[in-house]
Write a protein that holds these residues in place. Structure first.
Motif, PDB file in Angstrom:
ATOM      1  N   LEU A   1       2.109  -5.375  -8.431  1.00  0.00           N
ATOM      2  CA  LEU A   1       3.239  -5.168  -9.340  1.00  0.00           C
ATOM      3  C   LEU A   1       3.429  -3.671  -9.544  1.00  0.00           C
ATOM      4  O   LEU A   1       2.472  -2.943  -9.756  1.00  0.00           O
ATOM      5  N   ARG A   2       4.675  -3.252  -9.508  1.00  0.00           N
ATOM      6  CA  ARG A   2       4.914  -1.803  -9.577  1.00  0.00           C
ATOM      7  C   ARG A   2       4.310  -1.171 -10.820  1.00  0.00           C
ATOM      8  O   ARG A   2       3.750  -0.079 -10.766  1.00  0.00           O
ATOM      9  N   SER A   3       4.434  -1.872 -11.946  1.00  0.00           N
ATOM     10  CA  SER A   3       3.972  -1.242 -13.190  1.00  0.00           C
ATOM     11  C   SER A   3       2.458  -1.052 -13.174  1.00  0.00           C
ATOM     12  O   SER A   3       1.960  -0.117 -13.794  1.00  0.00           O
ATOM     13  N   ILE A   4       1.729  -1.928 -12.494  1.00  0.00           N
ATOM     14  CA  ILE A   4       0.279  -1.761 -12.441  1.00  0.00           C
ATOM     15  C   ILE A   4      -0.092  -0.827 -11.305  1.00  0.00           C
ATOM     16  O   ILE A   4      -0.962   0.016 -11.429  1.00  0.00           O
ATOM     17  N   ASN A   5       0.626  -0.977 -10.216  1.00  0.00           N
ATOM     18  CA  ASN A   5       0.307  -0.154  -9.049  1.00  0.00           C
ATOM     19  C   ASN A   5       0.445   1.334  -9.350  1.00  0.00           C
ATOM     20  O   ASN A   5      -0.305   2.152  -8.829  1.00  0.00           O
ATOM     21  N   THR A   6       1.387   1.673 -10.209  1.00  0.00           N
ATOM     22  CA  THR A   6       1.602   3.095 -10.478  1.00  0.00           C
ATOM     23  C   THR A   6       0.356   3.712 -11.112  1.00  0.00           C
ATOM     24  O   THR A   6       0.097   4.899 -10.956  1.00  0.00           O
TER      25      THR A   6
ATOM     26  N   LEU B   1      -1.703  -8.871  -8.922  1.00  0.00           N
ATOM     27  CA  LEU B   1      -1.337  -8.035 -10.067  1.00  0.00           C
ATOM     28  C   LEU B   1      -1.174  -6.581  -9.643  1.00  0.00           C
ATOM     29  O   LEU B   1      -0.247  -5.886 -10.048  1.00  0.00           O
TER      30      LEU B   1
ATOM     31  N   HIS C   1      -2.753   2.842  -7.927  1.00  0.00           N
ATOM     32  CA  HIS C   1      -2.570   3.413  -6.597  1.00  0.00           C
ATOM     33  C   HIS C   1      -3.271   4.770  -6.521  1.00  0.00           C
ATOM     34  O   HIS C   1      -3.245   5.519  -7.476  1.00  0.00           O
ATOM     35  N   PHE C   2      -3.868   5.053  -5.390  1.00  0.00           N
ATOM     36  CA  PHE C   2      -4.533   6.342  -5.155  1.00  0.00           C
ATOM     37  C   PHE C   2      -5.826   6.505  -5.945  1.00  0.00           C
ATOM     38  O   PHE C   2      -6.344   7.605  -6.050  1.00  0.00           O
TER      39      PHE C   2
ATOM     40  N   ILE D   1       3.685   1.588  -1.955  1.00  0.00           N
ATOM     41  CA  ILE D   1       4.598   1.582  -3.102  1.00  0.00           C
ATOM     42  C   ILE D   1       4.837   3.023  -3.554  1.00  0.00           C
ATOM     43  O   ILE D   1       3.902   3.795  -3.715  1.00  0.00           O
TER      44      ILE D   1
ATOM     45  N   HIS E   1       0.823  -1.218   0.000  1.00  0.00           N
ATOM     46  CA  HIS E   1       0.000   0.000   0.000  1.00  0.00           C
ATOM     47  C   HIS E   1       0.856   1.266   0.000  1.00  0.00           C
ATOM     48  O   HIS E   1       0.341   2.356  -0.153  1.00  0.00           O
TER      49      HIS E   1
END
Lengths: 339, 402, 206, 517
Positions: free
Chosen positions: D381-386, D378, D389-390, D312, D310
């Motif tokens: 994963l950083r690429s999806i979280n970006t 999923l 997120h928020f 990232i 949460h």
């Protein structure tokens, strides 16, 4: 593992064994797909995030693409000093060649990006095509001859403190040539380089028209070059946007005073930073509007404007010698007092 | 208990021979590998992140300790030229300038506060504006720069940071530039005869605009509350001081009509009428204030300098200075000053122009240029511009008349 | 799996292990960082405002953690440099948030330093941004016939005013704005700072 | 840096070693159990028959009837209170959802502001509905799988009363603006003591029953329940210690807790219920009982470390974020194990899925667990979280877990349990069908709208050229769709409450009749 009390397995038919397998398989497929996705994302994180934005690929239409060397590769020592000074003249002509400049322009006003930019008569392309026969003066021209012409016409040498271009053999020529030579490092001599000169635009059946050009100019040019075409100066009085006509601009003998040259330059480079955003027709018309304004007289003129037009401007696309609004273009401007 | 017939009495869900299905092994192994690679990768990311911050801190130190020659190339050459020749009629030459031969105090004072008014150098008269570097160079930088200038074109002699510090201290009350040569000659007569400073007729004291800027309209939000008392801006709030008057007035009009959408400026601009917009434009155009901008977007300053000074011909991006003037001071009436601008504003504006240029009247060229800049380029150029000295304030009325 | 006690003990041991990794070690690491140079503690007024911020649930729509330019263009939005652990040394409880229904606020005091603006915005967000879905907080204000000396009158655009009445900020509103204005982490980040660098894998700059 | 890297490596290696040992143990049959133990939930003659709960009443078996009698009172209390919290909580959720696109509605009072409505909703549905319902279900199932009566049921009763008292106090505190200010931990710590005490009391009967059980084997549901009931008090108490954590370190504690509430509390409660009810209703054991071992222990190993995903890109050490990202993706292993076990038995007995409404709720819930977990992996994963997120995407995801999974299973469990507890059939069985379809349809609208809206919102925020306003403007229609979905869901909850009230009233009437007779 196998439950002794559970005997069903022994009696199962092959069909039964397959039954109920569909879902586990799809769960594995889901898991596998997810895994694949995770791996792809890993690759994406690693590779895509690493690379910068894509650069436009160079197109090739037969001509050889050429990239001049970066500024940082100018050598040190006397050769470098000459190259650097040549560059200084090119960029700051009014100061470095003060005695021979009779207007508010510099070499780089038309040869953009310090003579590096393709399609604005870049100097690396010019260097490898001289000496050259030119119809303008009907002789074989060395680079120095050509530069002499630039000072005479584009820089309006007649109104300079010395009253003309630098004399033959002046170090100004040597340093400029040193700069050009360096810009053309590793360029093939005599070859057709992509982006040499100004682009040649075809003239449509509409021709060019100064009234249409006035509208184009007002919309796309005036915010920088001013409604009066005098360009703009910064708060120190330094010319930022060059004057397009009037006493501070190129004279009637300059190549830019021919509408086809101006149109090609405009099409490829103007508005600065948004080159090729105007249509060919707009470029022709804007060039016509600019060319139909008075500017310093042709230094070759001995007799009347009409005589000079016949002698030097025959067959050119220009308003030289034409009468617009009761004014005979080519009469010239009175020299402006120098700042 | 149940009346439902079993669909298939013979079938029982069964435990297969292998309690853990093979695909589960594979996935567990593959995931473990993925995890290991990710962990390793991110541990390098951590060190590169820390490395990046350390490198930035190093950059900062290096920038602060740059040699005088480098400082000259970075800070002075756009106007005075790399060879110190100046620009005829606009920028005084350094070659053979008597100012460099004079008491070092003179050059230090010019660098700290700038010049605003006519000076005579080498027999030529210049009526220009030298920006004040006091807010963007520290004492050590000024000392090394002055040392380099004097060694190259003056009469040698090292200048110490302590000397600059003392000079800064001695004139810390001074907020305006030196009034041309007439003012400077009082510091050291060695500079020779200087033209008189004809103080411009005091600008019609625009008390209305000043009241608007300081107190807001009808008790509304004051310009100065966000943009600063001297229009210097702050992190995330654009600098207004030294922007062309017409540019400001046009921007306010665009905010009020919504052609330039802004949630913060829109409601304020809608309260203003035409004369008030013009008055505010004039007020800020003539304001002088120190730079409050600092690089803050993690941009690559070297790349930013390249873009500002030379552009990027591979991407068909002309240099910023080819339109915004050789030091980013803007070109009246509509090309805004970009020097000392707040980087978040510059970068955000470039991003917005690059994407939505069309809804912004008056900016015909910027959208297509901005669209060709990458995110990193926007940050680089914004951060670089933030290191420049602010545009000198000028009296637009007298300038227009000239 | 036939004995309850080992099961419970092992389960608790695994939780303890996770707790050590996710709580104890990060706490030790973050705790070893001094507060960022340039960060100041909140004043009593700002702390009162912070309590308002918490009790009104601002954190559910506003994050307070700008991200790196490698990840998101927060800096270009004017939300400030990526925050580091040392920026939160005086935040108790932390209010980092996980939603951006509204913009990030960690540096709102820097980019919107006008008290008057914030008062108008809190009183009637849609007077400023018609698209806004932020709740209005009329209960932080009072509507009066005349402003008493010392009252802070809230400015409203012409078309939003009520004739003969003035809107005055209550102390709660003033405290909340004081807290918002104190959100300003624009000082430079310490180089050794702790933050998630997972997006800085690029290493050098392009 | 070295020590931190070491920690990271060690933690991952430990988790992997645990997983390897587990897989080895299962595949070489180190635990001597299999399908026989999986049948422990059945009594003689039950297996192979649908346990149709919506129609029937109590069990024919006397032993089980006596076991059920011990749990009847505390479980009714837990479930009754849970349903009340559900209905109230849904109303607050609906108000909060409406306020997001009608921001000027009900803005005159601080109590009604969005921030408080939303918090009340979360607190009520997590600590009221799901926690109480989960404890009730666990309390009911545990004695059954242990074939022993519930020990010290009085503790459970008092636990329920104290927990509810604490929760009411907490909600009043939040409504009046007294809050601890951290997400999921808003109830003031002074009141948290009541919840901790109530929870602690509620655990005692289950533990005592487990230790005094009359069968040797602990059925898989028992693992989940025992672990969850021990994990939660520990989590809750550590996270609520006042003054121990400050700033960024507090954020790690916050999300360590908040995600573990899902991972180590609601998930095991829900999975335990599913592991009991699915095979029980169908009348057949799960697909591969020993696989459930991997499902359970891998959940413990991996889920306990995922919380920091949460944060990232936030101001916490890289290594702890990465650890959580990796462990989030490793969650695929236990999720697959559980999915194989639970879905296969349903898929090969689809007739039961059609026939039994509780099974429909529970099995759908189990499927949404699979979905939610996969989505969660999923999303980490950083690429999806970006992107996500928020944004509202995370809200959709949280509801997929807490509603689609946990609440659906709880709905089914209640429909199964209440008739056994009260000895009465559901008074209005038709309402159960309406409930099922309304919450399913409502949730589908809710989930799809917020998922799409969240992705668009995230994309808009990642583009520096688009003003922030765009991310809000484009979201509005999706917020409106969410309100519609939420209203339909709330309607379903009312129907559930009506049925529960009806069945409780009738059973109370029976009881009075019994007394007078």
């Amino acid at each position: 593992m196998t439950d002794p009390g559970h005997t069903a397995t022994e009696t199962e038919s092959p069909r039964d064994q397959r039954k109920g397998r569909g879902l586990p398989h799809s769960i594995y497929a889901l898991g596998g797909g997810l895994l694949l996705f995770a791996l792809v994302m890993l690759v994406r994180d690693d590779i895509l995030l690493r690379s910068g934005p894509p650069t436009p690929a160079a197109q090739d239409n037969g001509a050889i693409a050429f990239t001049p060397p970066p500024m940082s590769s100018i050598p040190n020592g006397p050769a470098g000093a000459s190259i650097r000074h040549g560059m200084a003249i090119f960029e700051n002509t009014g100061t470095e060649a003060r005695a021979f400049v009779g207007n508010g322009l510099a070499c780089r006003s038309c040869h953009l990006d310090a003579g590096r930019k393709a399609d604005s008569a870049p100097m690396w392309a010019a260097w490898v095509s001289y000496p050259q026969y030119r119809a303008k003066n009907k002789k074989m021209n060395s680079m120095e001859d050509r530069l002499n012409g630039c000072f005479s016409y584009s820089m309006n040498g007649q109104d300079s403190p010395s009253g003309g271009p630098p004399p033959k053999g002046d170090p100004i020529y040597t340093d400029l040539e040193a700069y050009f030579h360096w810009l053309a490092s590793n360029a093939p001599t005599g070859a057709k380089l992509k982006g040499a000169g100004f682009p040649k635009l075809k003239l449509s059946s509409l021709g060019y028209d100064r009234d249409r050009g006035r509208a184009v100019y007002a919309q796309h040019c005036a915010s920088c070059h001013g409604d009066d075409g005098q360009g703009r100066r910064d708060l120190n009085g330094r010319q930022v946007f060059p004057p397009l006509w009037g006493a501070n601009s190129y004279n009637w003998g300059a190549g830019m005073a021919q509408i086809n040259n101006a149109a090609g330059f405009i099409k490829a480079n103007m508005p600065l930073g948004a080159g090729n955003s105007l249509t060919d027709q707009q470029a022709w018309d804007a060039a016509a509007w600019i060319d139909s304004q008075e500017r310093p007289k042709d230094p070759r003129q001995k007799g009347s404007v009409q005589d000079n037009a016949a002698a030097f401007h025959e067959g050119e696309k220009t308003f030289y010698g034409k009468t617009i609004d009761n004014h005979l273009l080519g009469t010239g401007t009175s020299p402006k007092p120098r700042l | 208990m149940s009346e439902h017939p079993l669909a298939d009495e013979a079938f029982e869900p069964y435990e297969p021979r292998r309690p853990v299905p093979l695909p589960v092994y594979w996935m567990a192994i593959a995931l473990a590998l993925w995890g290991a690679v990710t962990l390793w990768n991110d541990s390098t990311a951590q060190s590169s992140g820390v490395g990046q911050r350390l490198a930035e801190a190093g950059d900062m130190t290096r920038r602060h300790s740059a040699a005088g020659a480098d400082l000259f190339a970075q800070r002075c050459a756009t106007c005075h030229q790399a060879n110190g020749a100046g620009v005829a009629g606009a920028v005084p030459p350094l070659q053979g300038s008597r100012f460099l031969g004079a008491n070092p105090q003179l050059v230090v004072q010019i660098l700290l506060h700038g010049i605003n008014g006519p000076i005579a150098v080498g027999g030529d008269r210049f009526d220009g504006h030298m920006p004040a570097f006091g807010s963007v160079l520290d004492d050590g930088q000024i000392a090394r720069l002055v040392t380099h200038l004097r060694a190259t074109w003056g009469n040698g002699g090292e200048v110490e940071a302590a000397f600059v510090k003392a000079q800064r201290q001695a004139t810390r009350e001074r907020h305006a530039s030196w009034n041309g040569g007439a003012d400077l000659v009082s510091l050291d007569p060695a500079v020779g005869p200087q033209p008189a400073f004809l103080s411009a007729p005091p600008a019609p004291s625009d008390s209305v605009a000043m009241a608007l800027a300081r107190g807001g309209k009808a008790g509304g939000w004051a310009c100065s509350a966000c943009h600063g008392a001297a229009g210097e801006g702050r992190s995330g709030v654009p600098r207004l001081a030294g922007l062309p008057a017409d540019y400001i007035a046009q921007a306010l009009l665009a905010f009020s009509t919504g052609t330039r959408p802004s949630d913060i400026m829109g409601p304020i601009a809608r309260q203003l009428d035409g004369p008030e917009r013009v008055g505010l434009g004039r007020l800020y155009a003539t304001m002088a204030s120190a730079s409050r901008a600092r690089p803050e977007l993690d941009g690559d300053l070297a790349r930013g300098a390249t873009l500002a000074l030379q552009g990027d011909d591979r991407r068909d991006v002309p240099s910023c200075f080819s339109c915004h003037g050789p030091s980013g001071f803007g070109v009246a009436p509509i090309v805004p000053a970009i020097a000392a601008q707040q980087p978040a504003y510059t970068a955000g504006r470039l991003a917005a122009l690059g994407r939505h240029g069309k809804d912004d009247a008056g900016a015909a060229v910027m959208p297509s240029v901005a669209a060709r800049l990458s995110d990193a380029d926007r940050r680089a150029v914004a951060d670089y511009l933030a290191t420049l000295p602010p545009s000198p304030a000028i009296d637009t009325d007298t300038k227009d008349a000239r | 799996m036939n004995r309850a006690l080992p099961l419970v003990i092992l389960a608790m041991a695994i939780l303890a292990f996770a707790t050590m990794l996710l709580v104890v070690v990060p706490r030790a690491q973050i705790g070893s960082e001094p507060p960022a140079a340039g960060l100041r503690a909140y004043s009593p007024e700002e702390l009162r405002g912070r309590a308002q911020y918490m009790s009104l649930g601002c954190v559910y729509c506003h994050s307070q953690q700008p991200r790196t330019p490698d990840q998101a263009p927060d800096g270009e939005r004017g939300w400030g440099r990526p925050s580091v652990a040392a920026d939160y040394a005086y935040d108790s409880p932390h209010l980092m948030g996980t939603m951006r229904t509204g913009p990030d606020l960690l540096n709102v005091g820097a980019r919107l330093p006008s008290t008057a603006w914030h008062l108008t915005h809190l009183y009637r967000p849609r007077a400023i941004a018609p698209w806004s879905i932020m709740p209005s907080y009329p209960f932080l204000f009072e509507i009066k016939d005349h402003a008493a000396p010392g009252d802070t009158v809230v400015w409203l655009p012409r078309e939003q005013r009520v004739a003969g009445k003035v809107v005055v900020a209550r102390p709660e509103a003033m405290a909340l704005v004081a807290y918002l204005l104190s959100l300003d982490r624009t000082y430079p980040a310490p180089a050794s700072a702790i933050r998630d660098d997972g997006y800085s894998r690029v290493g050098g700059k392009p | 840096m070295l020590t931190i890297g070491l920690f990271l490596a060690i933690s991952f290696l430990v988790s992997l070693a645990g997983l390897t040992a587990l897989i080895w143990a299962v595949s070489t049959d180190q635990f001597s159990f299999g399908q026989k133990q999986a049948r422990i939930i059945f009594i003689e003659g039950e297996e192979g028959h649908l346990d149709d709960p919506t129609a029937g009443s109590g069990s024919r078996d006397l032993e089980r009837a006596s076991i059920d009698r011990t749990t009847a009172w505390p479980v009714s209390l837990f479930l009754g209170a849970a349903v009340v919290w559900l209905v109230i909580g849904s109303f607050f959720g609906l108000i909060a959802s409406l306020k997001l696109h009608l921001p000027d509605w009900l803005d005159e009072n601080a109590v009604l502001t969005f921030g408080r409505m939303r918090t009340l909703h979360l607190t009520m549905v997590i600590y009221g509905w799901l926690s109480l319902g989960g404890i009730g279900t666990a309390t009911w199932i545990t004695p059954r799988i242990f074939h022993s009566p519930l020990r010290s049921p009085r503790f459970a009763t008092w636990g329920a009363i104290i927990w509810n008292a604490g929760l009411i106090a907490g909600c009043v505190a939040i409504a009046t603006g007294w809050t601890d200010g951290e997400e999921w931990l808003e109830i003031p710590w002074q009141i948290d003591g009541l919840l901790a005490l109530g929870g602690g009391l509620a655990v005692v009967p289950v533990l005592r029953t487990a230790f005094g059980r009359s069968v040797d084997h602990i059925y898989v549901s028992g693992w989940y329940f025992l672990a969850a009931l021990c994990w939660f008090p520990a989590l809750f108490i550590i996270a609520n210690i006042p003054g121990l954590f400050v700033g960024a370190e507090q954020a790690t504690v916050n999300w360590w807790f908040a995600h573990n509430v899902l991972g180590l509390w609601l998930t095991p409660l829900g999975l335990g219920a599913a592991y009991y009810f699915i095979p029980k209703i169908i009348g057949k054991p799960v697909y591969s009982y020993s696989l459930s071992l991997i499902g359970f222990w891998a959940l413990a190993l991996f889920y306990s470390q995922v919380g920091i995903h949460h944060l990232i890109g936030g101001p916490v050490p890289t290594w702890v974020v990465t650890l959580s990202v990796v462990q989030s993706v490793m969650m695929v292993v236990p999720v697959l194990a559980v999915a194989i076990n639970q879905h296969v038995v349903v898929a090969s007995n689809l007739w039961a899925f059609r026939a039994s409404l509780p099974l429909r709720f529970i099995s759908l819930g189990a499927m949404m667990y699979t979905l939610a977990s996969v989505e969660g992996s999923l999303e980490a994963l950083r690429s999806i979280n970006t992107v996500t997120h928020f944004t509202q995407f995370t809200i959709a995801h949280a509801h997929l877990g807490a509603y689609g999974f946990a609440s659906f299973i709880l709905f089914g469990s209640i429909y199964y349990m209440m008739p056994r507890i009260t000895g009465r059939a559901w008074p209005w069985p038709g309402l159960i069908t309406v409930h099922f379809w309304s919450v399913l349809a409502g949730f589908a609208v809710y989930f799809v709208a917020l998922t799409i809206g969240g992705l668009l919102q995230g994309e808009a925020m990642l583009d520096a050229g688009r003003p922030f306003a765009q991310s809000v403007i484009l979201l509005k229609p999706y917020l409106e769709a969410r309100s519609i979905g939420g209203a339909v869901m709330t309607l379903g909850h009312i129907l559930l409450a009506v049925n529960v009230a009806g069945i409780l009233a009738r059973s109370a009437a029976d009881a009075r009749k019994g007394e007078t007779a």
